[in-house]
Design a protein around this motif. Structure first.
Motif, PDB file in Angstrom:
ATOM      1  N   ILE A 100      25.096  34.558   6.759  1.00 49.35           N
ATOM      2  CA  ILE A 100      25.952  33.636   7.504  1.00 49.35           C
ATOM      3  C   ILE A 100      25.964  32.296   6.775  1.00 49.35           C
ATOM      4  O   ILE A 100      24.908  31.754   6.455  1.00 49.35           O
ATOM      5  N   ILE A 101      27.168  31.788   6.519  1.00 48.04           N
ATOM      6  CA  ILE A 101      27.321  30.522   5.789  1.00 48.04           C
ATOM      7  C   ILE A 101      27.998  29.497   6.693  1.00 48.04           C
ATOM      8  O   ILE A 101      29.053  29.768   7.264  1.00 48.04           O
ATOM      9  N   GLY A 102      27.401  28.329   6.811  1.00 44.18           N
ATOM     10  CA  GLY A 102      28.011  27.200   7.506  1.00 44.18           C
ATOM     11  C   GLY A 102      28.537  26.217   6.473  1.00 44.18           C
ATOM     12  O   GLY A 102      27.827  25.885   5.521  1.00 44.18           O
ATOM     13  N   VAL A 103      29.764  25.768   6.641  1.00 44.83           N
ATOM     14  CA  VAL A 103      30.401  24.907   5.643  1.00 44.83           C
ATOM     15  C   VAL A 103      30.430  23.460   6.135  1.00 44.83           C
ATOM     16  O   VAL A 103      31.243  23.088   6.967  1.00 44.83           O
ATOM     17  N   ASP A 154      15.691  37.865  10.611  1.00 40.79           N
ATOM     18  CA  ASP A 154      16.069  39.007   9.770  1.00 40.79           C
ATOM     19  C   ASP A 154      17.427  38.820   9.093  1.00 40.79           C
ATOM     20  O   ASP A 154      17.834  39.658   8.288  1.00 40.79           O
ATOM     21  N   LYS A 155      18.122  37.742   9.422  1.00 42.77           N
ATOM     22  CA  LYS A 155      19.395  37.440   8.787  1.00 42.77           C
ATOM     23  C   LYS A 155      19.178  36.394   7.684  1.00 42.77           C
ATOM     24  O   LYS A 155      18.210  35.642   7.698  1.00 42.77           O
ATOM     25  N   LYS A 156      20.120  36.337   6.747  1.00 45.28           N
ATOM     26  CA  LYS A 156      20.113  35.308   5.714  1.00 45.28           C
ATOM     27  C   LYS A 156      21.167  34.249   6.058  1.00 45.28           C
ATOM     28  O   LYS A 156      22.248  34.577   6.553  1.00 45.28           O
ATOM     29  N   PHE A 157      20.836  32.998   5.771  1.00 45.92           N
ATOM     30  CA  PHE A 157      21.730  31.893   6.086  1.00 45.92           C
ATOM     31  C   PHE A 157      21.858  30.963   4.879  1.00 45.92           C
ATOM     32  O   PHE A 157      20.935  30.851   4.064  1.00 45.92           O
ATOM     33  N   ALA A 158      22.986  30.294   4.798  1.00 37.72           N
ATOM     34  CA  ALA A 158      23.184  29.259   3.780  1.00 37.72           C
ATOM     35  C   ALA A 158      24.060  28.185   4.393  1.00 37.72           C
ATOM     36  O   ALA A 158      24.925  28.465   5.233  1.00 37.72           O
ATOM     37  N   CYS A 159      23.846  26.952   3.977  1.00 35.51           N
ATOM     38  CA  CYS A 159      24.625  25.835   4.503  1.00 35.51           C
ATOM     39  C   CYS A 159      25.084  24.946   3.358  1.00 35.51           C
ATOM     40  O   CYS A 159      24.261  24.480   2.561  1.00 35.51           O
ATOM     41  N   ILE A 160      26.399  24.747   3.268  1.00 38.72           N
ATOM     42  CA  ILE A 160      26.963  23.850   2.266  1.00 38.72           C
ATOM     43  C   ILE A 160      26.762  22.404   2.717  1.00 38.72           C
ATOM     44  O   ILE A 160      27.024  22.059   3.859  1.00 38.72           O
ATOM     45  N   ASP A 161      26.295  21.559   1.810  1.00 37.54           N
ATOM     46  CA  ASP A 161      26.001  20.154   2.116  1.00 37.54           C
ATOM     47  C   ASP A 161      24.909  20.020   3.174  1.00 37.54           C
ATOM     48  O   ASP A 161      24.954  19.140   4.042  1.00 37.54           O
ATOM     49  N   TYR A 162      23.923  20.900   3.100  1.00 38.18           N
ATOM     50  CA  TYR A 162      22.801  20.888   4.044  1.00 38.18           C
ATOM     51  C   TYR A 162      22.111  19.528   3.996  1.00 38.18           C
ATOM     52  O   TYR A 162      21.801  19.016   2.924  1.00 38.18           O
ATOM     53  N   ASN A 163      21.859  18.957   5.174  1.00 43.23           N
ATOM     54  CA  ASN A 163      21.410  17.567   5.230  1.00 43.23           C
ATOM     55  C   ASN A 163      20.298  17.374   6.278  1.00 43.23           C
ATOM     56  O   ASN A 163      20.509  16.706   7.304  1.00 43.23           O
ATOM     57  N   PRO A 164      19.103  17.934   6.037  1.00 42.69           N
ATOM     58  CA  PRO A 164      18.023  17.816   7.017  1.00 42.69           C
ATOM     59  C   PRO A 164      17.364  16.443   6.987  1.00 42.69           C
ATOM     60  O   PRO A 164      17.553  15.668   6.041  1.00 42.69           O
TER      61      PRO A 164
END
Length: 347
Positions: A104-107, A124-134
């Motif tokens: 799952i990708i969040g843009v 159990d899922k893989k995630f990615a976030c564009i411009d991730y800003n923690p």
């Protein structure tokens, strides 16, 4: 919100049932199956405010999915949050709840908190976030890859370019949502401009304080016309779909604009000096491939920068007549100095 598919499904739902689903879940959805390959790796993507058709950030992410479909054989679904994107958490959850979706990708930076929480909920899922800003020092889940770019370095280059090409000694910057990432665009642009011309004047504006600032072309145009009337002859816009208004103002004023994320020279031929590109498409494609091969770099932020030209500026047949050869050589020299460490830029 609107929910679409990359592949053709044949389902006949009554309008009453469809309305019920929309009311209960906030978005409609059906399973999709890649033609002749029901076991294809499936990716779910949720767009940023503005959705597809922004000719910028979101469209670049979508192009990355299309490349992955053509070259890697994946299938994908996507969701466009409505309004200011307040339902992005529900959209991410819907994707994560689909047993067929593996990644799952969040843009966009606005997904940071929601995707972090949901990644912990679905280990159990893989995630990615564009411009991730923690937040500084925050722990990133091991199944989440935070994708970032060297916006400040790329903006430094186009700032230097703007200062060298300005005829009035005044240039402008228009950002979308006033946030720390968009502030990187602004500060990099100003630092680059003043690196080559310390006396340059830079006018800056932000469209707003919420996600809707990335989807307000009318406000973008209003601010740009104001800056042009104050003497700016080049404006750098980092405003998502709102940047379309800045481009329109450049056309009307017969001035120049610097665009963001994708090469947007085709939108205003002869008016786009350059674009500071973030290869979101390449980053999405690479991330999908890594996830498929069990090599996703989770638990940390992954930087796609000047090295490899994931972050870059555009110089091609669309704008080569706007940029003098000596200026081009100067910008390439600056780029080399940044990569070599001679010019130090703190992202």
């Amino acid at each position: 919100m609107t929910y679409r598919k990359s592949t053709l499904s044949v389902f006949r739902l009554s309008s009453i049932f469809a309305m019920f689903v929309l009311l209960v879940t906030g978005c409609s959805g059906k399973k999709a199956v890649t033609e002749n390959n029901p076991n294809a790796y499936k990716v779910g993507l949720v767009f940023d405010v503005g959705g597809r058709g922004d000719k910028s950030f979101n469209d670049s992410a979508y192009n990355g999915l299309e490349q992955a479909k053509q070259k890697l054989g994946i299938q994908f679904d996507y969701i466009e949050p409505s309004g200011e994107g307040a339902d992005r958490e529900a959209a991410l959850r819907q994707m994560a709840a689909d047993p067929d979706v593996k990644l799952i990708i969040g843009v966009g930076l606005l997904f940071t908190d929601d995707i972090t929480a949901i990644a912990r909920e679905f280990p159990d899922k893989k995630f990615a976030c564009i411009d991730y800003n923690p937040q500084p020092g925050a722990e990133i889940p091991s199944n989440l890859s935070g994708i970032t770019f060297e916006e400040k370095k790329g903006s430094f280059l186009v700032g230097a370019l703007a200062a060298l090409e300005s005829k009035t000694g005044t240039i402008g910057f228009i950002g979308g949502m006033d946030s720390n990432i968009i502030r990187k665009f602004e500060s990099g642009y100003i630092e680059g401009a003043r690196y080559v011309k310390p006396e340059i004047e830079v006018i800056t504006n932000f469209i707003g304080m919420t996600g809707s600032a990335f989807n307000d072309p009318a406000k973008g145009k209003e601010l740009a016309l104001g800056q042009y009337s104050r003497g700016a002859d080049i404006i750098y816009q980092a405003a998502g779909a709102s940047g379309m208004g800045v481009i329109e103002a450049a056309r009307e004023s017969n001035k120049l604009v610097i665009c963001t994320d994708m090469d947007q020279s085709s939108l205003a031929p002869g008016r786009v000096l350059t674009s500071m590109t973030k290869a979101v498409d390449k980053a999405v494609f690479t991330t999908v491939g890594d996830a498929m091969n069990g090599k996703l770099q989770g638990g940390k932020q992954r930087v796609f920068g000047l090295d490899g030209r994931y972050t870059d500026y555009v110089w091609n047949s669309g704008n080569d007549k706007l940029i003098g050869q000596s200026v081009r050589e100067r910008i390439e020299s600056i780029r080399g100095d940044i990569l070599g460490g001679k010019i130090k830029i703190q992202e």
